[in-house]
Design an enzyme around this catalytic site. Structure first.
Site, short mmCIF file in Angstrom:
data_model
loop_
_atom_site.label_atom_id
_atom_site.label_comp_id
_atom_site.label_asym_id
_atom_site.label_seq_id
_atom_site.Cartn_x
_atom_site.Cartn_y
_atom_site.Cartn_z
N ASP A 49 1.83 53.24 -51.28
CA ASP A 49 2.69 52.45 -50.41
C ASP A 49 2.62 50.97 -50.77
OD1 ASP A 49 3.19 50.79 -47.86
OD2 ASP A 49 3.96 52.75 -47.29
N ARG A 50 3.78 50.38 -51.07
CA ARG A 50 3.82 49.00 -51.51
C ARG A 50 3.49 48.03 -50.39
NH1 ARG A 50 5.71 53.34 -53.08
NH2 ARG A 50 7.73 52.99 -52.11
N THR A 51 4.00 48.30 -49.18
CA THR A 51 3.73 47.41 -48.06
C THR A 51 2.24 47.36 -47.74
OG1 THR A 51 5.91 47.49 -47.00
CG2 THR A 51 4.03 47.13 -45.56
N CYS A 84 13.23 49.25 -55.96
CA CYS A 84 12.29 49.11 -54.84
C CYS A 84 11.98 47.62 -54.73
CB CYS A 84 11.00 49.89 -55.09
SG CYS A 84 9.71 49.57 -53.85
N ALA A 87 8.18 46.52 -54.56
CA ALA A 87 7.46 46.58 -55.84
C ALA A 87 7.61 45.29 -56.63
CB ALA A 87 7.96 47.77 -56.66
N CYS A 201 15.74 45.96 -48.81
CA CYS A 201 14.97 47.19 -49.03
C CYS A 201 15.98 48.23 -49.46
CB CYS A 201 14.25 47.63 -47.76
SG CYS A 201 13.54 49.30 -47.90
#
Length: 238
Positions: A49-51, A84, A87, A201
């Site tokens: 997960d990027r967040t 994304c 990212a 997003c």
């Protein structure tokens, strides 16, 4: 001019990657299969997960993203796009380790707003909490003289939940309810001065559309897809 091969570093999430390729196809001026651009895709939904990575400040995701970029290079890509936005927080670190150029969604969106809607100097940015807290999108928009408004904590929480629900193939609520939360967040940004809304997003445009908004809507993924077509050597359809 020889056409270039587009590399898509995807899987974050899978549906957004599919939407990215679909938008490349629909924006390409092709009448036959052979007139479309060559595209290679590395879709790795196993990227963490990027967040969470941005907010928690843990181990960088750059190594796994670099590996995907190198796969694309070996497959024949001439440049890379990443559908994304979160990212892109790691973009500089990735680019330092990758020979192929990576087309930045921050750059193409900021330039598109400035070029196509020069009168818009304040936008509302909707995205993951990682993208919002990372601040890089806002900094790039500021270079073009564009002020960014972001959602308050209540609306941002609902935007983040909406994004996760869109990623979920079996969400607990309907798409109509998801759209309602996204529209409410956008309307609040508009009420506080946003003259345009940026879908920062790549999941958001799967639910929120221009018809839901009273101001211009900047779908970052569509803008990125069209920029990729241009970089590959064709002019996108009007």
């Amino acid at each position: 001019m020889k056409e270039k091969v587009i590399g898509i570093l995807g899987g974050m999430g899978p549906e957004a990657t599919l939407d990215c390729y679909s938008k490349i196809i629909s924006n390409t001026p092709a009448k036959t299969d052979q007139e479309h651009l060559r595209v290679v895709i590395d879709a790795n939904p196993k990227v963490p997960d990027r967040t969470a990575a941005i907010i928690e400040g843990g181990e960088s995701l750059a190594p796994i993203l670099v590996a995907g970029c190198r796969n694309l290079q070996q497959a024949g890509a001439d440049f890379i796009i990443i559908p994304c936005v979160s990212a892109h927080f790691f973009l500089d670190e990735i680019q330092q380790q990758v020979a192929l150029p990576i087309l930045s969604v921050f750059d193409v969106v900021a330039e598109a707003i400035n070029s196509d809607h020069p009168q818009i100097k304040t936008v509302g940015l909707m995205g993951t909490t990682g993208t919002i807290n990372g601040g890089l999108f806002q900094k790039r928009l500021a270079v073009e003289g564009i002020k960014t408004i972001v959602a308050d904590k209540t609306h941002q929480s609902k935007v983040m939940q909406a994004i996760y629900d869109i990623k979920n193939s079996r969400p607990a609520r309907s798409r109509t309810q998801i759209v309602s939360d996204l529209t409410a967040a956008a309307d609040d940004l508009i009420s506080t001065g946003a003259k345009g809304i940026v879908a920062g997003c790549t999941e958001i445009p799967l639910a929120l559309k221009q018809k839901h908004l009273s101001v211009p809507y900047f779908d970052a993924l569509t803008i990125l897809a069209r920029a990729a077509i241009r970089k590959a050597g064709l002019m996108p359809v009007p």
